[in-house]
Design a protein around this motif. Structure first.
Motif, PDB file in Angstrom:
ATOM      1  N   ALA A 118     -75.939  86.672  52.933  1.00 51.39           N
ATOM      2  CA  ALA A 118     -75.861  87.157  51.560  1.00 51.39           C
ATOM      3  C   ALA A 118     -77.031  86.617  50.741  1.00 51.39           C
ATOM      4  O   ALA A 118     -77.564  85.546  51.022  1.00 51.39           O
ATOM      5  N   GLY A 119     -77.431  87.370  49.712  1.00 52.63           N
ATOM      6  CA  GLY A 119     -78.568  86.990  48.890  1.00 52.63           C
ATOM      7  C   GLY A 119     -78.409  85.602  48.292  1.00 52.63           C
ATOM      8  O   GLY A 119     -77.310  85.208  47.860  1.00 52.63           O
ATOM      9  N   ARG A 120     -79.490  84.856  48.233  1.00 54.33           N
ATOM     10  CA  ARG A 120     -79.436  83.458  47.794  1.00 54.33           C
ATOM     11  C   ARG A 120     -78.924  83.341  46.367  1.00 54.33           C
ATOM     12  O   ARG A 120     -78.088  82.482  46.069  1.00 54.33           O
ATOM     13  N   ARG A 121     -79.408  84.184  45.461  1.00 51.57           N
ATOM     14  CA  ARG A 121     -78.970  84.082  44.066  1.00 51.57           C
ATOM     15  C   ARG A 121     -77.473  84.357  43.940  1.00 51.57           C
ATOM     16  O   ARG A 121     -76.780  83.711  43.146  1.00 51.57           O
ATOM     17  N   LEU A 122     -76.973  85.321  44.724  1.00 58.08           N
ATOM     18  CA  LEU A 122     -75.552  85.628  44.682  1.00 58.08           C
ATOM     19  C   LEU A 122     -74.737  84.447  45.188  1.00 58.08           C
ATOM     20  O   LEU A 122     -73.723  84.055  44.581  1.00 58.08           O
ATOM     21  N   VAL A 123     -75.176  83.862  46.279  1.00 61.69           N
ATOM     22  CA  VAL A 123     -74.469  82.713  46.852  1.00 61.69           C
ATOM     23  C   VAL A 123     -74.519  81.519  45.898  1.00 61.69           C
ATOM     24  O   VAL A 123     -73.503  80.852  45.640  1.00 61.69           O
ATOM     25  N   ASP A 124     -75.713  81.247  45.355  1.00 57.84           N
ATOM     26  CA  ASP A 124     -75.861  80.109  44.448  1.00 57.84           C
ATOM     27  C   ASP A 124     -74.990  80.274  43.215  1.00 57.84           C
ATOM     28  O   ASP A 124     -74.362  79.302  42.744  1.00 57.84           O
ATOM     29  N   THR A 125     -74.934  81.494  42.685  1.00 61.16           N
ATOM     30  CA  THR A 125     -74.131  81.733  41.485  1.00 61.16           C
ATOM     31  C   THR A 125     -72.648  81.602  41.795  1.00 61.16           C
ATOM     32  O   THR A 125     -71.886  81.009  41.008  1.00 61.16           O
ATOM     33  N   ARG A 126     -72.234  82.133  42.930  1.00 61.83           N
ATOM     34  CA  ARG A 126     -70.827  81.985  43.337  1.00 61.83           C
ATOM     35  C   ARG A 126     -70.453  80.517  43.454  1.00 61.83           C
ATOM     36  O   ARG A 126     -69.429  80.065  42.925  1.00 61.83           O
ATOM     37  N   GLN A 173     -81.006 100.160  40.635  1.00 59.31           N
ATOM     38  CA  GLN A 173     -80.910  98.813  40.088  1.00 59.31           C
ATOM     39  C   GLN A 173     -81.346  97.792  41.130  1.00 59.31           C
ATOM     40  O   GLN A 173     -81.005  97.896  42.301  1.00 59.31           O
ATOM     41  N   ARG A 174     -82.097  96.798  40.693  1.00 61.55           N
ATOM     42  CA  ARG A 174     -82.538  95.746  41.603  1.00 61.55           C
ATOM     43  C   ARG A 174     -81.354  94.874  42.016  1.00 61.55           C
ATOM     44  O   ARG A 174     -80.290  94.910  41.392  1.00 61.55           O
ATOM     45  N   PRO A 175     -81.510  94.052  43.043  1.00 65.63           N
ATOM     46  CA  PRO A 175     -80.424  93.151  43.448  1.00 65.63           C
ATOM     47  C   PRO A 175     -80.079  92.153  42.343  1.00 65.63           C
ATOM     48  O   PRO A 175     -80.832  91.981  41.380  1.00 65.63           O
ATOM     49  N   PHE A 176     -78.939  91.502  42.516  1.00 65.17           N
ATOM     50  CA  PHE A 176     -78.500  90.500  41.557  1.00 65.17           C
ATOM     51  C   PHE A 176     -79.602  89.466  41.343  1.00 65.17           C
ATOM     52  O   PHE A 176     -80.155  88.932  42.296  1.00 65.17           O
ATOM     53  N   ALA A 177     -79.933  89.205  40.063  1.00 63.06           N
ATOM     54  CA  ALA A 177     -81.115  88.386  39.786  1.00 63.06           C
ATOM     55  C   ALA A 177     -80.841  87.199  38.872  1.00 63.06           C
ATOM     56  O   ALA A 177     -81.748  86.412  38.607  1.00 63.06           O
ATOM     57  N   TRP A 178     -79.603  87.029  38.394  1.00 59.61           N
ATOM     58  CA  TRP A 178     -79.347  85.905  37.495  1.00 59.61           C
ATOM     59  C   TRP A 178     -79.502  84.588  38.223  1.00 59.61           C
ATOM     60  O   TRP A 178     -79.093  84.427  39.381  1.00 59.61           O
ATOM     61  N   ASP A 179     -80.068  83.616  37.518  1.00 60.83           N
ATOM     62  CA  ASP A 179     -80.066  82.248  38.000  1.00 60.83           C
ATOM     63  C   ASP A 179     -78.682  81.661  37.766  1.00 60.83           C
ATOM     64  O   ASP A 179     -78.011  81.992  36.781  1.00 60.83           O
ATOM     65  N   SER A 180     -78.227  80.795  38.661  1.00 60.19           N
ATOM     66  CA  SER A 180     -76.875  80.246  38.539  1.00 60.19           C
ATOM     67  C   SER A 180     -76.678  79.526  37.208  1.00 60.19           C
ATOM     68  O   SER A 180     -75.572  79.506  36.651  1.00 60.19           O
ATOM     69  N   ARG A 181     -77.758  78.924  36.686  1.00 60.15           N
ATOM     70  CA  ARG A 181     -77.643  78.204  35.426  1.00 60.15           C
ATOM     71  C   ARG A 181     -77.262  79.147  34.295  1.00 60.15           C
ATOM     72  O   ARG A 181     -76.541  78.766  33.362  1.00 60.15           O
ATOM     73  N   LYS A 182     -77.721  80.394  34.357  1.00 62.08           N
ATOM     74  CA  LYS A 182     -77.402  81.362  33.318  1.00 62.08           C
ATOM     75  C   LYS A 182     -75.901  81.648  33.290  1.00 62.08           C
ATOM     76  O   LYS A 182     -75.299  81.798  32.221  1.00 62.08           O
ATOM     77  N   ALA A 183     -75.287  81.727  34.468  1.00 70.12           N
ATOM     78  CA  ALA A 183     -73.840  81.935  34.544  1.00 70.12           C
ATOM     79  C   ALA A 183     -73.094  80.720  33.993  1.00 70.12           C
ATOM     80  O   ALA A 183     -72.076  80.864  33.282  1.00 70.12           O
ATOM     81  N   GLU A 184     -73.582  79.526  34.311  1.00 76.11           N
ATOM     82  CA  GLU A 184     -72.948  78.313  33.781  1.00 76.11           C
ATOM     83  C   GLU A 184     -73.039  78.276  32.258  1.00 76.11           C
ATOM     84  O   GLU A 184     -72.078  77.876  31.572  1.00 76.11           O
ATOM     85  N   GLU A 185     -74.186  78.671  31.720  1.00 78.08           N
ATOM     86  CA  GLU A 185     -74.352  78.675  30.267  1.00 78.08           C
ATOM     87  C   GLU A 185     -73.386  79.651  29.611  1.00 78.08           C
ATOM     88  O   GLU A 185     -72.863  79.377  28.521  1.00 78.08           O
TER      89      GLU A 185
END
Length: 611
Positions: A172-180, A25-37
């Motif tokens: 830590a990966g940028r997408r993971l940090v941004d989503t957190r 599996q690739r690294p976490f790839a969600w954009d933070s906006r997707k989590a907010e939605e």
């Protein structure tokens, strides 16, 4: 197989159970906006008192091998039940962060007077334990993490920090940090004392997922593609890598360079992965599995051995440095070998790849000779005949049960270059067929060859190169002589009436410097003849002084003059014989076609197929 729609809390209410994201599996790839939605949708449904909110399907299977995520001793803190996430890592990662954000927000609101007990402790979304009183550990980890010896992934480090057992992972990966950060910010801003309980109850009890637990990996991967409507499909190699890492601690640096996950589009990754595995199957054991995920995975599952992995890595290196990029530095990979590869690629002659790979893996010094043999055989065949019978000619060399099976497991010794050339000469002879009295194979081939530029541009270019006595590389064209550059000259211009019926025949073609070629596109033969004579000896004084054509009185084009007057311009002696003709038409084209094809036959059949 088991499939049920369950509330989110059911994913986490069992102690001593955790989930692992496999290495494929690739690294976490969600954009933070997707989590907010996602959270906004949950809040809206909670506010509207919706009966259910669907959060999609999660696909799991049991870890097929012994639990590799602890030390397997009585003192281990690793959960004993581990499920592999085949589809759903993005959502489970977001659930874990939401659990952390809700846990922290709940502590603050309780201090401010909120009285609320959630149906599931929020920290169970990001931590679990071997026993109810044991040390808490991340409920979600990645392949390569170990509960006893340490966490390597950003994800496990983050969840461990959530539980208070470590610092936030550095780098830590940028997408993971941004989503957190986005989830924590959203929870703090949107959830107050008046809606926190409603949101939390709805998220844990009324948000549902379809939990699918497959009986085994094969079933899981068979189901993955139809279920995987939003994510990207896996490759058989990604699953194989996970298995090989677990069983042998194998590494795949060359394969990862070939697939180039960071820069390649996913379709390209899948295509390269499938081509690599399919070719390896033929080379290794003479198998020809279908290029489809499940059969390729089955083939790889049976080849988790150090020797196969070493060959697999070398095969990946072949594809990257020889076939795709032509950057190999081996002594045999000279300019001629490099351009043989480029020619085969330009002709889309992929059927030869497994044979080339077979020599590359175990008899690498001969690959340059094999390339010339393949180019010669294919070119002579293709100039006269369609290619529908070619595949079986190659497959017989790497086919289980064939008397010519040269696969690594086939039992036949790898043919020497002369023996391989003899094999192909025999196949070409079979294709040419029976000869009449006193007829040679060359004579019949010449009769049956009608090579034209409008049908086979790349093959015409090769034949012109050979005819002018050049190697495949020439100073007339860029380093890659098979790109579409405007340097193939129709001696009788296509647009000049009357047009001979054989205007596209090989005998009407030659090479010119591209700028000169463009300047002569519609010129009559009389003018072309003068220019050809000048180009054959560009430093002749009369040529340099000429401003007008003697034959027509028209001005000489600037591009021709510039080339003639350039001291660095080389003479083009291949134009001498052409310029010697007083006229140029159908008869001259036919005569030159026969002469060119005869010279090409002598080189390809007489030399390249006699290494």
């Amino acid at each position: 197989m088991d499939a049920h729609a369950i509330p989110v809390l059911k994913l986490y209410e069992t102690v001593n159970k955790a989930y692992v994201i496999p290495i494929y599996q690739r690294p976490f790839a969600w954009d933070s906006r997707k989590a907010e939605e996602l959270m906004e949708a949950v809040l809206q449904d909670a506010t509207d008192n919706a009966k259910i909110t669907s959060l999609g399907t999660l696909l799991f299977c049991d870890i097929p091998d012994a639990n590799p995520f602890g030390n397997n001793s009585p003192t281990t803190i690793a959960p004993s039940t581990m499920w592999e996430i085949v589809d759903g890592q993005q959502r489970l990662t977001v659930f874990a962060i939401i659990g952390y954000a809700l846990n922290e927000r709940h502590k603050t609101l309780v201090k401010e007077g909120l009285v609320y007990s959630p149906p599931l402790e929020f920290d169970m979304l990001f931590s679990t334990s071997r026993t109810r009183t044991g040390k808490t550990v991340p409920v979600l980890i990645r392949d390569g993490d170990n509960y006893d010896t340490g966490f390597q992934s950003d994800l496990a480090g983050m969840l461990n920090a959530f539980a208070g057992h470590g610092k936030w992972p550095e780098g830590a990966g940028r997408r993971l940090v941004d989503t957190r950060n986005a989830i924590v910010k959203w929870v703090n801003e949107e959830l107050k004392a008046d809606n926190f309980a409603r949101f939390s109850d709805h998220f844990l009890s009324k948000c549902t997922v379809v939990q699918v637990v497959a009986d085994d990996q094969d079933t899981a991967f068979t189901m993955f593609e139809p279920l995987n409507s939003t994510s990207e499909p896996l490759t058989a190699f990604e699953v194989y890598r996970s298995k090989a890492v677990r069983q042998l601690a194998a590494q795949f640096p060359k394969t990862e360079l070939l697939l180039d996950y960071d820069e390649s589009k996913r379709d390209e990754v899948i295509s390269r992965s499938n081509t690599l595995i399919f070719s390896m199957a033929q080379v290794n054991s003479g198998d020809r599995p279908r290029i489809h995920f499940v059969p390729l995975k089955h083939y790889l599952d049976g080849n988790v051995t150090p020797q196969f992995i070493a060959h697999f890595e070398d095969a990946a290196d072949f594809f990257r440095t020889v076939w795709f990029d032509q950057t190999a530095t081996d002594a045999w990979f000279d300019d001629e070998a490099k351009n043989c590869v480029r020619f085969l690629k330009a002709m889309s002659h992929d059927i030869a790849i497994p044979l080339l790979l077979r020599y590359y893996l175990t008899q690498r010094a001969d690959v340059g000779k094999v390339l010339k043999i393949v180019v010669a055989f294919y070119s002579l065949w293709r100039a006269a005949y369609p290619t529908n019978a070619l595949p079986k000619t190659y497959r017989a060399l790497l086919n289980q049960g064939s008397v010519d099976d040269l696969s690594i497991a086939g039992g036949q010794p790898l043919k020497s270059p002369p023996d391989l050339a003899a094999y192909f000469k025999g196949k070409l002879s079979e294709k040419v067929g029976a000869l009449v009295a006193n007829q040679t194979i060359e004579q019949k081939w010449l009769v049956e060859t009608n090579l034209t530029y409008d049908e086979l541009k790349t093959l015409c270019r090769l034949f012109i190169f050979i005819d002018i006595g050049a190697t495949i590389k020439s100073n007339l064209v860029p380093n890659d002589p098979w790109t579409s550059v405007d340097d193939v000259e129709h001696i009788h211009a296509v647009a000049l009436a009357p047009v001979p019926a054989n205007v596209h025949r090989i005998g009407n073609l030659t090479f010119l410097p591209s700028k000169v070629n463009k300047s002569l596109q519609d010129a009559p033969w009389e003018e072309k003849r003068e220019v050809y004579g000048w180009l054959a000896d560009p430093h002749k004084a009369p040529a340099a002084a000429a401003t007008h054509y003697a034959s027509t009185g028209r001005a000489v084009h600037k591009a021709a003059k510039d080339f003639i007057n350039d001291a660095t311009s080389s003479a083009l002696p291949h134009l001498v014989d052409i310029a010697a003709h007083a006229t140029w038409g159908h008869a001259e084209i036919e005569a030159r076609s026969s002469a060119m094809l005869g010279r090409v036959w002598n080189v390809l059949y007489g030399s390249w197929l006699n290494p």
